[in-house]
Design a protein around this motif. Sequence first.
Motif, short mmCIF file in Angstrom:
data_model
loop_
_atom_site.label_atom_id
_atom_site.label_comp_id
_atom_site.label_asym_id
_atom_site.label_seq_id
_atom_site.Cartn_x
_atom_site.Cartn_y
_atom_site.Cartn_z
N GLN A 197 -51.37 18.95 64.24
CA GLN A 197 -50.65 19.90 63.39
C GLN A 197 -49.13 19.81 63.55
O GLN A 197 -48.41 19.70 62.57
N ARG A 198 -48.63 19.87 64.77
CA ARG A 198 -47.18 19.83 64.98
C ARG A 198 -46.59 18.51 64.50
O ARG A 198 -45.54 18.48 63.85
N GLN A 199 -47.25 17.41 64.82
CA GLN A 199 -46.81 16.10 64.34
C GLN A 199 -46.75 16.10 62.81
O GLN A 199 -45.78 15.65 62.21
N ASN A 200 -47.79 16.63 62.17
CA ASN A 200 -47.85 16.64 60.71
C ASN A 200 -46.72 17.48 60.12
O ASN A 200 -46.15 17.12 59.09
N GLU A 201 -46.40 18.59 60.77
CA GLU A 201 -45.30 19.43 60.29
C GLU A 201 -43.97 18.68 60.36
O GLU A 201 -43.16 18.76 59.43
N VAL A 202 -43.75 17.96 61.44
CA VAL A 202 -42.51 17.17 61.59
C VAL A 202 -42.46 16.08 60.52
O VAL A 202 -41.41 15.86 59.88
N VAL A 203 -43.56 15.40 60.31
CA VAL A 203 -43.61 14.33 59.31
C VAL A 203 -43.36 14.91 57.92
O VAL A 203 -42.58 14.34 57.14
N VAL A 204 -43.97 16.03 57.59
CA VAL A 204 -43.74 16.64 56.28
C VAL A 204 -42.27 17.01 56.12
O VAL A 204 -41.67 16.77 55.06
N ASP A 205 -41.66 17.56 57.16
CA ASP A 205 -40.22 17.88 57.09
C ASP A 205 -39.39 16.63 56.81
O ASP A 205 -38.44 16.66 56.03
N ALA A 206 -39.74 15.51 57.45
CA ALA A 206 -39.02 14.25 57.23
C ALA A 206 -39.21 13.76 55.80
O ALA A 206 -38.26 13.27 55.16
N ILE A 207 -40.41 13.90 55.29
CA ILE A 207 -40.69 13.48 53.91
C ILE A 207 -39.91 14.34 52.93
O ILE A 207 -39.28 13.84 52.00
N VAL A 208 -39.94 15.65 53.14
CA VAL A 208 -39.21 16.57 52.26
C VAL A 208 -37.71 16.24 52.27
O VAL A 208 -37.06 16.22 51.22
#
Length: 182
Positions: free
Chosen positions: A55-66
Amino acid sequence: MSNVLLLTGPSGSGKTTVARLVATGALRPTMHVTTDEFYRGIRTGFVAPYLPGAQRQNEVVVDAIVATVTVYARGGYDVVVDGIIGPWFLEPFRKAAAAGEWTMSYVVLRPDLGTTLRRGQDRPASELTDADALTGLHGAFADLGPLEPHAIDTTRLDPEQTAAEVRKAVASGHYLLNAPSA
């Protein structure tokens, strides 16, 4: 104003192939962002994004994508984002769209489970091919609640037909997402 297309669905639904076709055939300058590349860049400590503990990794990745999408949209590019972006990860995109003044469409490619499994397992071994994982991801997109009208059944469509349907869907305006929730 730039337009962003979030093209999503389960693994094996054809997102990357279709996104490439949509972006390549665009009438305006368009960037194709493949979310898989953001995950592949994690060299140490990577957790498969569909596993518990990611979950935390995915949140960081989504922030980078955004952030990446925002830079391109601000620069005047339309952006086609392909990846597993379920309703559970839409809020950061909604907030960025509202702040960045770009439009955003959300299209879910959703072939039936048998087609998803066949397509997913026919991919190279470097891609997700595990039947249980593919089935779980398919299930995650089975009921989109209020976003159900954003799904396109691509079971019987080839990539070119799917790209044409996606272009029509975006042009219709019916796949636009509203401003962020309060």
